[in-house]
Enzyme design. Structure first.
Site, short mmCIF file in Angstrom:
data_model
loop_
_atom_site.label_atom_id
_atom_site.label_comp_id
_atom_site.label_asym_id
_atom_site.label_seq_id
_atom_site.Cartn_x
_atom_site.Cartn_y
_atom_site.Cartn_z
N GLY A 180 0.82 -1.20 0.00
CA GLY A 180 0.00 0.00 0.00
C GLY A 180 0.85 1.25 0.00
O GLY A 180 1.88 1.32 0.67
N ARG A 205 1.29 -5.47 -5.55
CA ARG A 205 1.46 -6.70 -4.77
C ARG A 205 1.64 -7.84 -5.77
O ARG A 205 0.87 -7.95 -6.72
CB ARG A 205 0.26 -6.94 -3.86
CG ARG A 205 0.18 -5.94 -2.71
CD ARG A 205 -1.03 -6.22 -1.81
NE ARG A 205 -0.98 -5.42 -0.59
CZ ARG A 205 -1.46 -4.18 -0.48
NH1 ARG A 205 -2.03 -3.62 -1.54
NH2 ARG A 205 -1.38 -3.52 0.65
N ASP A 264 5.00 -4.79 6.35
CA ASP A 264 5.49 -6.12 6.73
C ASP A 264 5.50 -7.10 5.57
O ASP A 264 6.38 -7.96 5.48
CB ASP A 264 4.71 -6.69 7.92
CG ASP A 264 3.20 -6.71 7.69
OD1 ASP A 264 2.75 -6.31 6.61
OD2 ASP A 264 2.48 -7.14 8.61
N THR A 294 4.01 2.77 5.75
CA THR A 294 2.64 2.28 5.91
C THR A 294 1.88 3.21 6.83
O THR A 294 2.41 3.65 7.85
CB THR A 294 2.60 0.85 6.49
OG1 THR A 294 1.25 0.53 6.85
CG2 THR A 294 3.49 0.70 7.71
N ASP A 311 -0.52 2.44 8.71
CA ASP A 311 -1.06 1.73 9.87
C ASP A 311 -0.24 1.88 11.13
O ASP A 311 -0.74 1.66 12.24
CB ASP A 311 -1.21 0.24 9.55
CG ASP A 311 -2.31 -0.03 8.54
OD1 ASP A 311 -3.25 0.79 8.46
OD2 ASP A 311 -2.22 -1.03 7.81
N ASP A 351 1.94 -0.01 12.47
CA ASP A 351 1.89 -1.22 13.28
C ASP A 351 3.20 -2.01 13.30
O ASP A 351 3.25 -3.10 13.86
CB ASP A 351 0.76 -2.14 12.78
CG ASP A 351 0.92 -2.52 11.31
OD1 ASP A 351 1.69 -1.86 10.60
OD2 ASP A 351 0.25 -3.48 10.88
N ARG A 386 -6.88 -2.43 9.18
CA ARG A 386 -7.39 -3.80 9.10
C ARG A 386 -6.94 -4.64 10.29
O ARG A 386 -7.69 -5.46 10.81
CB ARG A 386 -6.92 -4.45 7.79
CG ARG A 386 -7.54 -5.82 7.52
CD ARG A 386 -7.06 -6.41 6.20
NE ARG A 386 -5.63 -6.63 6.20
CZ ARG A 386 -4.78 -6.11 5.31
NH1 ARG A 386 -5.24 -5.33 4.35
NH2 ARG A 386 -3.49 -6.37 5.37
#
Length: 321
Positions: A11, A72, A103, A126, A128, A130, A172
């Protein structure tokens, strides 16, 4: 090492271009040849590899998205696909790689480095936030500010019509965006993947806030309640005080000009990634911890995830009275 490559994968995130720019210019500064790889691992397999210079990244630090494009690749997940990619890197004379992504990107980079002994250093791109081994990832701060600005506007119309809004944000597998935008925008509740959703608690908070002219509940897309539409439907059946609406912010959070924080973070990480390759490092991710550059192995970065601050969850409750 004389020639390295840089690519983005997975992403997109605001600040990726700032990181690419830093990799390119740090390479030139250190007398390295730098090559760009278009469309991530897909482009690597196809041999879509080209030389870059300082002018290649002019006027890009403020741009969202990624000038190298992203994708991807299912083919790269196979040993045969990775072998094709390595042969293309050999053909281009590339001796090391900077991988910008999350990741999934790092899992691919780890496999490539391990199977073919080509040094790879990752920069965490990213929204996110995370990834283990860094306080912030490239794009996270911009996504936060984009979501917050949108929620502020939603609050205006919610107040005007005494409405209850369920606003779904990205996340997500992680609730960092939901949690922090929830606090910043004065949300009545925040629902995230890291904590089981209790419909009774949500309704209880709304009952206590009947005196309010509007309410906003932030829902991370990966919340176990089934997403904003499903939770809104269940709440509406039992709580009719408000006219209920649902807003999905979606990919608006990925775009836009990166904030100052993201531009500086990406620039520091890109430059540090080049330095790490020159120092013989491989299979590591560049991170920022307490304002300092730190290196974390791909093994740890892929295996672990940054933990949510539980005190912030409690703060949502405290401030929602």
């Amino acid at each position: 090492m004389k020639r390295i490559g840089v690519f983005t994968s997975g992403g997109d995130a605001p600040g990726m271009n700032a990181c690419i720019r830093a990799v390119v210019r740090a390479s030139i500064y250190n007398d390295l040849e730098i090559y760009g790889i278009n469309s991530g691992y897909t482009g690597m397999i196809r041999g879509d590899i080209f030389p870059m210079d300082a002018r290649s990244v002019s006027n890009t630090v403020q741009r969202g998205g990624t000038i190298l494009k992203s994708s991807r690749s299912d083919e790269f997940r196979t040993p045969e696909g990775r072998k094709k990619a390595f042969k293309q890197l050999q053909k281009a004379g590339i001796e090391g790689l900077v991988a910008i992504g999350g990741d999934g990107t790092f899992a691919g980079a780890r496999a490539l480095a391990s199977e073919f002994r080509i040094p790879v250093v990752g920069a965490p791109g990213t929204i996110d936030n995370d990834l283990y081994g860094t306080d912030y990832t490239i794009g996270y701060d911009t996504a936060l500010n984009t979501a917050m600005a949108a929620i502020d506007k939603i609050r205006d119309t919610a107040d005007s019509h005494s409405r209850l809004f369920f606003v779904e944000v990205m996340g997500r597998d992680a609730g960092f965006i939901a949690l922090n935008t929830g606090i910043a925008s004065g949300a009545e509740a925040v629902l995230i993947p890291e904590q089981e959703t209790s419909l009774e608690e949500v309704i209880g908070k709304l009952e206590k806030g009947r005196h309010k002219t509007s309410s906003i509940i932030i829902v991370a897309e990966g919340d176990d309640g089934g997403g904003a539409y499903e939770i809104a439907r269940k709440v509406e059946e039992k709580f009719t005080h408000y006219d209920t609406r649902v807003v999905i912010l979606g990919h608006i959070q990925r775009g836009g000009s990166p904030t100052c924080l993201d531009r500086v973070l990406a620039s520091r990480m890109g430059s540090a990634a080049v330095e790490a390759l020159q120092e013989g490092m491989s299979n590591i991710m560049v991170g920022m911890v307490n304002g300092e550059i730190k290196y974390t192995s791909f093994d740890k970065a892929c295996k672990y995830h940054q933990e949510i601050n539980r005190n912030l969850l409690n703060l949502v409750d405290v401030l929602s009275v």
